[in-house]
Design an enzyme around this catalytic site. Structure first.
Site, short mmCIF file in Angstrom:
data_model
loop_
_atom_site.label_atom_id
_atom_site.label_comp_id
_atom_site.label_asym_id
_atom_site.label_seq_id
_atom_site.Cartn_x
_atom_site.Cartn_y
_atom_site.Cartn_z
N LEU A 8 -7.77 8.81 -0.26
CA LEU A 8 -7.49 8.38 -1.63
C LEU A 8 -7.72 6.88 -1.74
CD1 LEU A 8 -4.23 10.43 -2.34
CD2 LEU A 8 -6.63 11.12 -2.55
N ALA A 10 -8.82 5.44 -5.15
CA ALA A 10 -9.23 5.19 -6.54
C ALA A 10 -8.32 4.20 -7.25
CB ALA A 10 -9.27 6.50 -7.32
N ARG A 15 -1.07 -5.00 -7.85
CA ARG A 15 -0.23 -6.05 -7.25
C ARG A 15 -0.98 -6.94 -6.26
NH1 ARG A 15 4.55 -3.54 -4.61
NH2 ARG A 15 3.54 -1.53 -4.90
N GLY A 85 -3.09 10.20 -11.09
CA GLY A 85 -2.11 10.56 -10.06
C GLY A 85 -2.78 11.13 -8.83
N ASN A 172 8.22 10.10 2.33
CA ASN A 172 6.85 10.59 2.44
C ASN A 172 5.89 9.46 2.77
OD1 ASN A 172 4.39 11.81 2.04
ND2 ASN A 172 4.58 11.89 -0.20
N ASN A 387 -38.96 -25.69 11.40
CA ASN A 387 -39.45 -24.31 11.36
C ASN A 387 -39.81 -23.85 9.96
OD1 ASN A 387 -36.70 -24.46 10.68
ND2 ASN A 387 -36.40 -22.29 11.15
C1 UD1 Z 1 2.64 8.22 -3.09
C2 UD1 Z 1 3.52 9.46 -2.97
C3 UD1 Z 1 4.89 9.07 -2.40
C4 UD1 Z 1 4.72 8.40 -1.06
C5 UD1 Z 1 3.77 7.24 -1.18
C6 UD1 Z 1 3.46 6.72 0.21
C7 UD1 Z 1 2.75 10.83 -4.81
C8 UD1 Z 1 3.07 11.34 -6.16
N1 UD1 Z 1 3.66 10.02 -4.28
O1 UD1 Z 1 3.30 7.29 -3.92
O2 UD1 Z 1 5.67 10.24 -2.24
O3 UD1 Z 1 6.00 7.97 -0.59
O4 UD1 Z 1 2.52 7.65 -1.78
O5 UD1 Z 1 2.70 5.56 0.12
O6 UD1 Z 1 1.73 11.16 -4.23
N2 UD1 Z 1 -4.56 7.08 -5.72
C9 UD1 Z 1 -5.73 7.62 -6.19
N3 UD1 Z 1 -5.74 8.18 -7.42
C10 UD1 Z 1 -4.63 8.23 -8.19
C11 UD1 Z 1 -3.44 7.68 -7.71
C12 UD1 Z 1 -3.44 7.12 -6.47
O7 UD1 Z 1 -6.76 7.59 -5.50
O8 UD1 Z 1 -4.74 8.75 -9.31
C13 UD1 Z 1 -4.55 6.51 -4.39
C14 UD1 Z 1 -4.14 5.07 -4.38
O9 UD1 Z 1 -5.29 4.23 -4.49
C15 UD1 Z 1 -3.50 4.92 -3.04
C16 UD1 Z 1 -2.89 6.28 -2.79
O10 UD1 Z 1 -3.56 7.17 -3.64
O11 UD1 Z 1 -4.44 4.67 -2.03
C17 UD1 Z 1 -1.39 6.33 -3.03
O12 UD1 Z 1 -1.14 5.97 -4.36
P1 UD1 Z 1 0.08 5.04 -4.75
O13 UD1 Z 1 0.12 4.89 -6.22
O14 UD1 Z 1 0.08 3.83 -3.89
O15 UD1 Z 1 1.28 5.94 -4.22
P2 UD1 Z 1 2.53 6.43 -5.04
O16 UD1 Z 1 2.08 7.30 -6.15
O17 UD1 Z 1 3.34 5.27 -5.35
#
Ligand code: UD1
Ligand code: CA
Length: 463
Positions: A8, A10, A15, A85, A172, A387
Site C-alpha cells: 500500500l 497510495a 504529515r 481507505g 495492528n 577533455n
Molecule cells: C492502518 C490500520 C490500523 C493499523 C495501522 C498500522 C486500517 C483501517 N487501519 O491505519 O489498524 O494500526 O494501519 O500502521 O487499515 N493507504 C493506501 N490507500 C488508502 C489508505 C491508505 O494506499 O486509501 C496506504 C497508506 O499510504 C499507508 C498504508 O496504506 O502506506 C496505511 O495507511 P494509514 O492511513 O497510514 O493507516 P491507518 O488507516 O491510519
C-alpha cells in the site's frame, strides 16, 4: 500456490509536509518503498504496488530499481484513484491479483521500511496471519481483539473503539497474510460506515477471521514502525543505523563514532574495515578487508578493495578503487573512475571516467577526465585534462612510466607514449611519442635590477 505481495503506497503522507510521496522518503539513503520491496522473499508470484499520490515519481523510481536489478520479483502497479481507505486499496487490486493467479496474498505498507526479511518470510509462509505489536502506549493504532487462544477475533480502529477497547495494548501493525479467495470475498462486503468514512481493510481481515483461523504474531515494534512524519523518519533512520551497525560490528568492523556514521542497507563491509566519524556509505558499496575510510567521507555505489586508505573528506561515487590505493584527503572520484592496485590520488584531485593503472600517482590538484593513465606514471601538481571542447568529450591516453610535469594541460584527444616526459607548464596539443620530452614554454627573461627600480618608483608614488 501463488503468493502475491500487495504494498500500500497510495496515501498522501500529509504529515511529512513534502512534495515527495511519503514512500520515496529515504532511510539511510534507500527510499522506504525500496526497503519494503527488498525484504520480500524470492519466488513470489509478483508484487503489486498500490499508488496514487505522486504516482509518476513512484513509477519512475520502480523502473529505475527494476533496471538496477534491485527487485526480487516482478512488480506491477495499480492506481487507486482517490484513496478511500486501506480496504478500497485492496478492492482496486482485485483484477490484478486475479490476473496474477494469486492464491495467497501478503499485504504490507510502503511506509513501514524496517520489517526484516526474516519476518516477511515468516509472514509469506503463514496461511492466515496478522503482524501486531504490544505497545505500552497504543495511541491511534487499530486495536486487535483476540480469542482466548490468541487467534484473531476482530479489529477496531482507535477512532471507533470503546474505552474498554482503547485499553487494549495489542495493536495492528498493518501487515497480513491471507488466502486470496477468502479475502476477495470479504472485500465485497465492505462498507464505510465508520468514524472516518473509509473502507477499512481491517474489517475485511476481521471477516476472514470469522471464516478461518487467523494467527496473531507479536513483533518487535521497531519492525512495524511507520513513517508518517519527519520525526518518524529520523527515528527509523536511527533504528536502522543501530541495527546495521550492530551487524557489522559483529562481523569485525570498527566504528570510531557510531552515532555519526551512516551505513546503508546495501553496503557490504569486510573485517577490519575502520570507519572514522562522519562517514556516510549509501547505495551499493563494497569495502574490502582492512580498508580505512577517513572522517567525513561520502561514498555511494562504489567498490573499494582491501587495505585501501581513504583519507578524510573524500567524495567517491560510482568508482572502483583497487587494493592498497591511497585516496585523499579531499579527493573526488566520480563516475567511471577505476583505480588499480596501489594508485595514489592526493588532495584536490578530481577524476571522472578515468582509469589509472597499477602504481600511477596524481598527488595534488588535478582534473583527470576521460583519461587512461598507464602503470607507474606520475601526474604532477595542477595537471588538467582538457577533455571538453564545449560540445564533445575527448580522451587522453597516457602510457606507462610517463612523467607529466606540474601545471600541464593535456588538450584532448591526445596520446602520450610510454616513458615520455612532459616539462612543467606545458600545453600539450598533439601526441607525444614514446620516450620523448615534450615542452611548450615561452623563454624566460631576467632583467637585472628591474625589481628594485620598480619598488622605488612605487614608494615615490605613495609618498
Ligand atoms: C492502518 C490500520 C490500523 C493499523 C495501522 C498500522 C486500517 C483501517 N487501519 O491505519 O489498524 O494500526 O494501519 O500502521 O487499515 N493507504 C493506501 N490507500 C488508502 C489508505 C491508505 O494506499 O486509501 C496506504 C497508506 O499510504 C499507508 C498504508 O496504506 O502506506 C496505511 O495507511 P494509514 O492511513 O497510514 O493507516 P491507518 O488507516 O491510519
Ligand atoms: Ca487512515
Amino acid at each position: 500456490m501463488t503468493t502475491v505481495a500487495v504494498i500500500l503506497a497510495a496515501g498522501l503522507g500529509t504529515r511529512m509536509r513534502s512534495r515527495l510521496p511519503k514512500v520515496l522518503h529515504p532511510v539511510l539513503g534507500d527510499p522506504s518503498l525500496l526497503w519494503v520491496l527488498r525484504a520480500l522473499p524470492q519466488g513470489l508470484g509478483g508484487a503489486v504496488v498500490v499508488v496514487h499520490h505522486g504516482k509518476e515519481l513512484v513509477l519512475e523510481a520502480l523502473a529505475a530499481w527494476q533496471r538496477a536489478g534491485l527487485l526480487p520479483c516482478p512488480v506491477t502497479t495499480v492506481d487507486q484513484g482517490d484513496p478511500l481507505g486501506t480496504g478500497h486499496a485492496l478492492q482496486v487490486c482485485v483484477p490484478e491479483l486475479d490476473r496474477l493467479g494469486a492464491s495467497q496474498v501478503v499485504i504490507l505498507c510502503g511506509d513501514v521500511p524496517l520489517t526484516s526479511s526474516a519476518t516477511v518470510a515468516r509472514l509469506c509462509a503463514a496461511e492466515a496471519r496478522l503482524l501486531a505489536m504490544d505497545l505500552p502506549n497504543p495511541g491511534s493504532y487499530g486495536r486487535v481483539l483476540q480469542h482466548p487462544d490468541g487467534r484473531l477475533a476482530g479489529m477496531v480502529e482507535a477512532k471507533d473503539a470503546t474505552p474498554e477497547q482503547l485499553a487494549i495494548k495489542v495493536v495492528n501493525g498493518g501487515a497480513y497474510a491471507l488466502p486470496w479467495p477468502a479475502l476477495r470475498k470479504a472485500l465485497r462486503g465492505l462498507t464505510n460506515d465508520n468514524a472516518q468514512k473509509e473502507y477499512y481493510l481491517t474489517d475485511a481481515v476481521a471477516a476472514v477471521a470469522q471464516a478461518l483461523p487467523v494467527t496473531v504474531e507479536i513483533c518487535d515494534p521497531e519492525e512495524l514502525a511507520g513513517m508518517n512524519s519527519r520525526q518518524d523518519q529520523a527515528n527509523l533512520q536511527a533504528a536502522a543505523q543501530r541495527r546495521i551497525q550492530r551487524h557489522w560490528m559483529a562481523e569485525g568492523v570498527t566504528f570510531l563514532h557510531p552515532d555519526c556514521t551512516l551505513v546503508g542497507p546495501r553496503v557490504e563491509l569486510q573485517r577490519d574495515v575502520l570507519l572514522e566519524p562522519g562517514v556516510r556509505l549509501e547505495g551499493r558499496v563494497c569495502v574490502g578487508e582492512g580498508t580505512r575510510i577517513g572522517q567525513g567521507s561520502v561514498i555511494t555505489d562504489a567498490t573499494l578493495g582491501e587495505g585501501v586508505d581513504v583519507r578524510p573528506y573524500c567524495v567517491i561515487q560510482q568508482a572502483l578503487v583497487g587494493a592498497g590505493a591511497k585516496v585523499g584527503p579531499f579527493a573526488r572520484l566520480r563516475e567511471g573512475t577505476e583505480l588499480a592496485e596501489g594508485v595514489h590520488i592526493g588532495n584536490f584531485v578530481e577524476t571522472k571516467k578515468a582509469r589509472l593503472h597499477r602504481g600511477a600517482k596524481a598527488n595534488h590538484l588535478s582534473y583527470l577526465g576521460d583519461a587512461e593513465i598507464g602503470e607507474g606514471s606520475n601526474i604532477g601538481a595542477g595537471v588538467i585534462t582538457c577533455n571538453y571542447d564545449g560540445v564533445n568529450k575527448h580522451r587522453t591516453l597516457i602510457g606507462r612510466n610517463v612523467f607529466v610535469g606540474s601545471d600541464t594541460q593535456l588538450v584532448a584527444p591526445v596520446v602520450i607514449g610510454d616513458g615520455a616526459m612532459i616539462g612543467a607548464g606545458t600545453t600539450i596539443t598533439g601526441d607525444v611519442p614514446a620516450d620523448a620530452l615534450a615542452l611548450s614554454r615561452t623563454p624566460q627573461v631576467n632583467r637585472e635590477g628591474t625589481a628594485s627600480r620598480i619598488r622605488s618608483r612605487q614608494k615615490k608614488r605613495s609618498g
